[in-house]
Motif scaffolding. Sequence first.
Motif, short mmCIF file in Angstrom:
data_model
loop_
_atom_site.label_atom_id
_atom_site.label_comp_id
_atom_site.label_asym_id
_atom_site.label_seq_id
_atom_site.Cartn_x
_atom_site.Cartn_y
_atom_site.Cartn_z
N ASP A 192 14.29 22.22 -28.20
CA ASP A 192 13.22 23.21 -28.11
C ASP A 192 13.81 24.63 -28.06
O ASP A 192 14.70 24.92 -27.24
CB ASP A 192 12.38 22.98 -26.87
CG ASP A 192 11.49 21.74 -26.99
OD1 ASP A 192 11.35 21.23 -28.11
OD2 ASP A 192 10.97 21.29 -25.95
N GLY A 193 13.33 25.49 -28.94
CA GLY A 193 13.75 26.88 -28.94
C GLY A 193 15.15 27.12 -29.45
O GLY A 193 15.68 28.23 -29.33
N ASP B 197 20.38 24.74 -21.35
CA ASP B 197 19.19 24.27 -20.63
C ASP B 197 18.31 23.40 -21.54
O ASP B 197 17.75 22.39 -21.09
CB ASP B 197 18.37 25.46 -20.12
CG ASP B 197 19.05 26.18 -18.95
OD1 ASP B 197 20.00 25.61 -18.36
OD2 ASP B 197 18.64 27.32 -18.65
N ALA B 198 18.19 23.80 -22.81
CA ALA B 198 17.37 23.03 -23.75
C ALA B 198 17.99 21.66 -23.99
O ALA B 198 17.27 20.66 -24.15
CB ALA B 198 17.22 23.79 -25.06
N PHE B 199 19.31 21.59 -24.02
CA PHE B 199 19.98 20.29 -24.18
C PHE B 199 19.70 19.40 -22.98
O PHE B 199 19.38 18.21 -23.12
CB PHE B 199 21.48 20.49 -24.37
CG PHE B 199 22.26 19.20 -24.29
CD1 PHE B 199 22.12 18.23 -25.27
CD2 PHE B 199 23.11 18.95 -23.21
CE1 PHE B 199 22.83 17.03 -25.19
CE2 PHE B 199 23.82 17.76 -23.12
CZ PHE B 199 23.68 16.80 -24.11
N ARG C 214 14.06 14.38 -20.75
CA ARG C 214 12.74 13.91 -21.22
C ARG C 214 12.81 12.49 -21.77
O ARG C 214 11.78 11.80 -21.82
CB ARG C 214 12.19 14.85 -22.28
CG ARG C 214 11.50 16.09 -21.75
CD ARG C 214 10.62 16.73 -22.80
NE ARG C 214 11.37 17.07 -24.00
CZ ARG C 214 11.98 18.24 -24.20
NH1 ARG C 214 11.94 19.17 -23.26
NH2 ARG C 214 12.63 18.48 -25.32
N ARG C 215 13.98 12.07 -22.19
CA ARG C 215 14.12 10.77 -22.84
C ARG C 215 14.71 9.71 -21.92
O ARG C 215 14.99 8.60 -22.37
CB ARG C 215 14.98 10.94 -24.10
CG ARG C 215 14.25 11.71 -25.20
CD ARG C 215 15.19 12.26 -26.26
NE ARG C 215 14.44 12.86 -27.36
CZ ARG C 215 13.87 14.07 -27.31
NH1 ARG C 215 13.96 14.80 -26.20
NH2 ARG C 215 13.21 14.55 -28.35
N LEU C 216 14.91 10.05 -20.66
CA LEU C 216 15.47 9.08 -19.72
C LEU C 216 14.37 8.17 -19.16
O LEU C 216 13.31 8.64 -18.75
CB LEU C 216 16.14 9.80 -18.55
CG LEU C 216 17.48 10.48 -18.81
CD1 LEU C 216 17.92 11.21 -17.56
CD2 LEU C 216 18.54 9.48 -19.25
N PRO C 217 14.60 6.86 -19.09
CA PRO C 217 13.68 5.98 -18.35
C PRO C 217 13.69 6.37 -16.88
O PRO C 217 14.65 6.98 -16.39
CB PRO C 217 14.28 4.59 -18.57
CG PRO C 217 15.18 4.73 -19.76
CD PRO C 217 15.70 6.13 -19.73
N GLU D 168 18.94 11.87 -31.59
CA GLU D 168 17.69 12.58 -31.81
C GLU D 168 17.85 14.10 -31.73
O GLU D 168 16.86 14.84 -31.83
CB GLU D 168 16.64 12.12 -30.79
CG GLU D 168 16.19 10.68 -31.01
CD GLU D 168 15.14 10.25 -30.00
OE1 GLU D 168 14.74 11.08 -29.14
OE2 GLU D 168 14.73 9.08 -30.05
N MET D 169 19.09 14.58 -31.55
CA MET D 169 19.29 16.03 -31.53
C MET D 169 19.13 16.66 -32.90
O MET D 169 19.00 17.88 -33.02
CB MET D 169 20.69 16.38 -30.99
CG MET D 169 20.82 16.29 -29.49
SD MET D 169 22.18 17.30 -28.87
CE MET D 169 23.57 16.70 -29.82
N LYS D 170 19.18 15.86 -33.96
CA LYS D 170 19.00 16.37 -35.32
C LYS D 170 17.98 15.52 -36.05
O LYS D 170 17.88 14.31 -35.81
CB LYS D 170 20.32 16.36 -36.10
CG LYS D 170 21.35 17.34 -35.60
CD LYS D 170 22.60 17.31 -36.47
CE LYS D 170 23.65 18.28 -35.98
NZ LYS D 170 24.88 18.24 -36.80
N ASP D 171 17.23 16.18 -36.95
CA ASP D 171 16.27 15.43 -37.76
C ASP D 171 16.91 15.02 -39.08
O ASP D 171 18.11 15.26 -39.31
CB ASP D 171 14.98 16.22 -37.96
CG ASP D 171 15.18 17.50 -38.78
OD1 ASP D 171 16.21 17.63 -39.48
OD2 ASP D 171 14.30 18.38 -38.73
N ALA D 172 16.14 14.42 -39.95
CA ALA D 172 16.67 13.91 -41.21
C ALA D 172 17.18 15.01 -42.12
O ALA D 172 17.98 14.76 -43.03
CB ALA D 172 15.60 13.08 -41.92
N ASP D 173 16.75 16.25 -41.93
CA ASP D 173 17.20 17.38 -42.76
C ASP D 173 18.35 18.16 -42.12
O ASP D 173 18.71 19.24 -42.59
CB ASP D 173 16.03 18.34 -43.03
CG ASP D 173 14.99 17.72 -43.94
OD1 ASP D 173 15.39 16.95 -44.84
OD2 ASP D 173 13.80 18.01 -43.77
#
Length: 468
Positions: free
Chosen positions: A248-249, A343-345, A351-354, A237-242
């Motif tokens: 963030d930022g 920090d953004a990484f 944010r995605r951790l259960p 999820e670090m990259k989108d389809a494009d």
Amino acid sequence: MTDSVLAFADAQLDASVERLAALMRVPSVSTDPAYAAECRRAAEQLAAELAELGFAARVADTPGHPMVVAHHDGDGPHVLFYGHYDVQPVDPLNLWTRDPFDPWIDTRADGSKTIVGRGASDDKGQLRTFVEACRAWKETEGRLPCRVTILFEGEEESGSTSLEPFLHAHAEELKADFALICDTLMWDRDTPGITIGLRGMAAGQVTVRGPSRDLHSGLYGGAARNPIQLLAGILGEMKDADGRVTLDGFYDGVPDTDPTVLESWNKLGFDAGEFLGEIGLRVPAGEAGRTVLEQVWSRPTAEINGIWGGYTGEGFKTVIPAEAHAKVSFRLVGTQDPDQVWDAFQAHVRRRLPEDCTAEFESRGPGSFAISLASDSGPLVATQAALDAEWGKSALLGCGGSIPVVNSIRSILGMDSVMVGFALPDDNIHSPNEKYELKSFHKGIRSWVRILGALGETARARAEAVIA
């Protein structure tokens, strides 16, 4: 005036090649303590030669291998020229055609010639182009058109451990208007390159932990969280389809490429299909709407450099692993802040951790900011004009890698660097049968003759304009 200097450089080519060969015969392998005396011998040889040319030159001790520092007065701007006299080990020796420290001239089927031996291209041949240009100016005009300070390092191939402490300790002595560095590549055999940017870096490792131990997938599969799957999804999820990075930022401080630079790249005749085809690929994977040259030379990246976890040995073991690991790196441009990106990484992962899983991060040392030189800067414009005069064309090149000394010179001495090199991608740098094109060596000398002259003339013209 420059014509007579160039004529001298032409007449002296054979002698210049022999002086290069004499330096190459010194096995100055910096990473092997057995060659420490040879590293000093190379430094002493260079210092003695520069002293003969009228430089105030010395061998400066460091906790590691010595530096060579030399100064010469002159009109025009004050330039710091950097190169390194140390070389890589020669292993595997059996793949060399001849003794790597007994350089030779190889004549190819098309009649072109190469200088072969360890250090031919990296960096003894490159630094000698500048020394020979200084020789040509001194022997014909009795002066240099610029004030020149030379710094030759002896540990570039072994981590440059002593470089930054030396720069700090001798900052006042080494400060100049800008630096000149000859340790980069040409675009091709007929097109020299001026490297105008180096991407910065943020990198490190992430470990995601789930269950308290490795689990039998037949007993826990489907119910227990699998850290490998979790981490793979988060990284995906670090990259989108494009192809854009989603942190963030992440694009804060990322500029659009200078149109002048883009125009120069478009004239290079770069074939993206051929570039990717050489590595077995066809479809560019970077940001949509950006050319491949933009992607590798002027855009930031987010890459997964390694990922592992669970059982990876021979055979098969059906486990759900307790943890998974990945190494990631980010190439940075513009004013991107490496700490902010790291920090953004971390925030992206957390944010995605259960709630029953954790993550641990290990940064790979301090990150580095990108370095760029404005395409309209005075030293760059003068350098480009000089290369155009010598080669009939020159290229403004970006760069995907990094040259640590450039960051050190900027952060410690507060100077920009103009990076001009005459090496080629197929010079076998760090490999057996390293070579340097005789044409590159000859025209490299002539190019530095012209660059020094152009820098001096530009300064003189500006001074006259101020008086007028």
